[in-house]
Design a protein around this motif. Structure first.
Motif, short mmCIF file in Angstrom:
data_model
loop_
_atom_site.label_atom_id
_atom_site.label_comp_id
_atom_site.label_asym_id
_atom_site.label_seq_id
_atom_site.Cartn_x
_atom_site.Cartn_y
_atom_site.Cartn_z
N GLU A 72 38.12 92.66 -21.03
CA GLU A 72 38.82 93.91 -20.76
C GLU A 72 37.82 95.05 -20.60
OE1 GLU A 72 41.70 94.71 -23.74
OE2 GLU A 72 42.90 92.92 -23.33
N HIS A 73 37.93 95.73 -19.44
CA HIS A 73 37.05 96.86 -19.14
C HIS A 73 37.91 98.05 -18.74
CE1 HIS A 73 33.39 94.49 -19.29
NE2 HIS A 73 33.93 93.58 -18.49
N PRO A 74 37.35 99.26 -18.79
CA PRO A 74 38.10 100.43 -18.32
C PRO A 74 38.50 100.28 -16.85
CG PRO A 74 36.17 101.11 -19.57
CD PRO A 74 36.05 99.64 -19.38
N VAL A 75 39.63 100.87 -16.51
CA VAL A 75 40.12 100.78 -15.13
C VAL A 75 39.12 101.39 -14.16
CG1 VAL A 75 41.99 101.47 -13.58
CG2 VAL A 75 42.51 100.80 -15.94
N LYS A 76 38.48 102.47 -14.57
CA LYS A 76 37.48 103.12 -13.72
C LYS A 76 36.37 102.16 -13.34
CE LYS A 76 34.56 105.64 -15.89
NZ LYS A 76 33.95 106.75 -16.67
N LEU A 77 35.90 101.38 -14.30
CA LEU A 77 34.81 100.45 -14.06
C LEU A 77 35.25 99.31 -13.14
CD1 LEU A 77 31.88 99.66 -14.78
CD2 LEU A 77 32.82 98.37 -16.70
N VAL A 78 36.40 98.75 -13.40
CA VAL A 78 36.88 97.60 -12.62
C VAL A 78 37.15 97.99 -11.16
CG1 VAL A 78 38.71 95.89 -12.40
CG2 VAL A 78 37.84 96.49 -14.67
N LEU A 79 37.84 99.10 -10.96
CA LEU A 79 38.16 99.51 -9.59
C LEU A 79 36.92 99.93 -8.81
CD1 LEU A 79 41.50 101.51 -10.02
CD2 LEU A 79 41.16 99.17 -9.22
N THR A 80 35.98 100.58 -9.49
CA THR A 80 34.75 100.96 -8.80
C THR A 80 33.95 99.73 -8.39
OG1 THR A 80 34.66 102.98 -10.12
CG2 THR A 80 32.67 102.35 -8.96
#
Length: 239
Positions: A72-80
């Protein structure tokens, strides 16, 4: 022709560096850098895949990779990550198509219209590549700025606060370069394609006219073997 070569080379120049900037920004570790380095003895940078700490005195750098991509990672990190990888792939294909479409490359040398269409496809691909690149890098930068501003607004000091670093700037520059090279290749190649199509059509019509005229001349100067003069000559010979 000279202007077409110039625009192709300019587009290739921007496409090459834009692709390199996008790839470098995706796989470097300075998307976020600590803004309060005056209070620290080390410089901390966060990337999309790992975080590095550099000692300001001896320059020793230590990097810690993030957990698995399935964690699980922050949404910001995954989408970027997803948008930058997509931009890298599209920009890479766009640059390869452009290399094949250059007039100096001996690929389909007798098909200028096909090479122009390859350049057109390359321009469209680069334009599409710029969209996820600029979206991911700008969104990441804005999110970092908003997070820092909210902490300052609420007078919250956590010891280390981050601002976006040079990797994020590389992503923005690469995306803008993709837009520029794609616009050059798409608009200008379309105009040159119309001109080349008209020239080829005129040359074909002229060649067809020459062919028809040659057929007529041939029919006029080559009499049939069954003419009256030939028959009379045959009768006289027998006699």
């Amino acid at each position: 022709a000279g202007m077409r070569f110039f625009l192709q080379y300019v587009g290739c120049f921007f496409a090459f560096f834009s692709t390199g900037f996008l790839i470098a920004s995706t796989w470097t570790d300075c998307w976020m850098v600590n803004a309060d380095d005056s209070l620290e003895v080390s410089t901390k940078c966060r990337g999309l895949w790992w975080e590095c700490v550099t000692n300001v005195f001896d320059g020793i750098q230590t990097c810690d990779e993030y957990d698995s991509i399935f964690a699980e990672h922050p949404v910001k990190l995954v989408l970027t990550r997803a948008m930058m990888i997509t931009a890298d792939i599209l920009a890479g294909f766009g640059f390869l198509f452009l290399v094949l479409g250059l007039d100096c490359v001996k690929f389909l040398p007798d098909e200028p219209l096909i090479k122009l269409r390859i350049c057109l496809v390359s321009g469209v691909t680069l334009l599409i590549a710029g969209l996820p690149g600029i979206t991911g890098s700008v969104w990441y930068a804005v999110d970092v700025y908003v997070e820092r501003s909210s902490l300052v607004f609420h007078n919250v000091f956590l010891g280390i606060q981050y601002k976006f670093g040079w990797s994020c700037w590389l992503g923005m520059a690469g995306s803008l370069g993709c837009f520029l090279s794609g616009a050059l290749l798409t608009c200008c190649t379309y105009l040159f394609r119309e001109t080349s199509s008209g020239r080829l059509q005129s040359a074909y019509s002229l060649r067809k006219g020459y062919s028809s005229a040659g057929t007529i001349v041939t029919n006029v100067h080559l009499p049939s073997s069954q003419t009256a003069t030939a028959k009379m000559y045959a009768v006289d010979t027998r006699v």
